[in-house]
Scaffold this active site. Structure first.
Site, short mmCIF file in Angstrom:
data_model
loop_
_atom_site.label_atom_id
_atom_site.label_comp_id
_atom_site.label_asym_id
_atom_site.label_seq_id
_atom_site.Cartn_x
_atom_site.Cartn_y
_atom_site.Cartn_z
N THR A 39 0.83 -1.20 0.00
CA THR A 39 0.00 0.00 0.00
C THR A 39 0.87 1.25 0.00
OG1 THR A 39 -0.16 0.02 2.42
CG2 THR A 39 -1.94 -1.09 1.20
N ASN A 41 0.72 4.67 1.70
CA ASN A 41 0.04 5.34 2.80
C ASN A 41 0.09 6.85 2.59
OD1 ASN A 41 -0.44 3.12 5.05
ND2 ASN A 41 1.44 2.67 3.95
N GLU A 117 -4.78 3.99 3.39
CA GLU A 117 -3.84 3.11 2.70
C GLU A 117 -4.39 2.79 1.32
OE1 GLU A 117 -2.33 0.52 6.48
OE2 GLU A 117 -4.41 0.27 5.82
#
EC number: 2.7.1.26
Length: 182
Positions: A39, A41, A117
């Site tokens: 992910t 963020n 995320e």
């Protein structure tokens, strides 16, 4: 908790689309290492904070920050992270990508801070901490849930990815927003 049925409208409805940009920051390091689902963020701005916790879908594009030099920063868990500001990305990575985003507290991990995320549905050769991520949120998949096992969490994330990809690639009223980031 049982996963609710996903109902997707024929086209984005208010408050969508939400078009914003945010810097990519270091997270907890769980997306790639523990879950196998990396992910990007981002900090939660007022616009994202006003949304209910849960899973969202849309389009995104990474913008390198060329006036920044590489730097190493320490993540809260003590791991060193290289912020290259996206300057190592290849041209074929700097295109518009489908995305799925989680906004919430990640109850499985008992987070103390709300997090945003974004899983970009493409493979990348390198990390791109510090780059700018421009994105358009087009809709909501489901609320945030808690899980009893990591396997159940991964299974639901993979379902979110499949649902989101299907919407973005097959529903013209969603696909057309990709052009806004090109």
């Amino acid at each position: 908790m049982t996963r609710p049925e996903t109902i997707i409208p024929e086209k984005p409805t208010s408050p969508y689309p939400i078009h914003t940009t945010a810097p990519i920051i270091s997270g907890f390091g769980r997306g790639s290492s523990e879950l196998g689902i990396p992910t990007a963020n981002i900090p939660i701005n007022a616009q994202l904070n006003s949304l209910p916790t849960g899973i969202y879908y849309g389009w995104c594009k990474i913008h390198p920050v060329s006036d920044q030099n590489d730097e190493t920063r320490t993540r809260p868990d003590g791991q060193l992270i290289l912020f290259n500001h996206g300057n190592k990305l290849q041209a074929n990575e700097l295109v518009v990508h489908p995305m799925v985003m989680s906004i919430g507290w990640n109850p499985f991990y008992q987070n103390k801070e709300k997090a945003a995320e974004i899983h970009i549905m493409s493979k990348f050769e390198r990390d791109f901490y510090g780059a700018e991520l421009e994105f358009i949120v087009l809709g909501y998949v489901r609320p945030e849930l808690d899980y009893t096992t990591k396997e159940a969490l991964i299974e639901d994330i993979l379902t979110d990815i499949r649902i989101s990809r299907d919407i973005l690639e097959n529903k013209e009223e969603y696909t057309k927003y990709k052009k806004e980031l090109e």
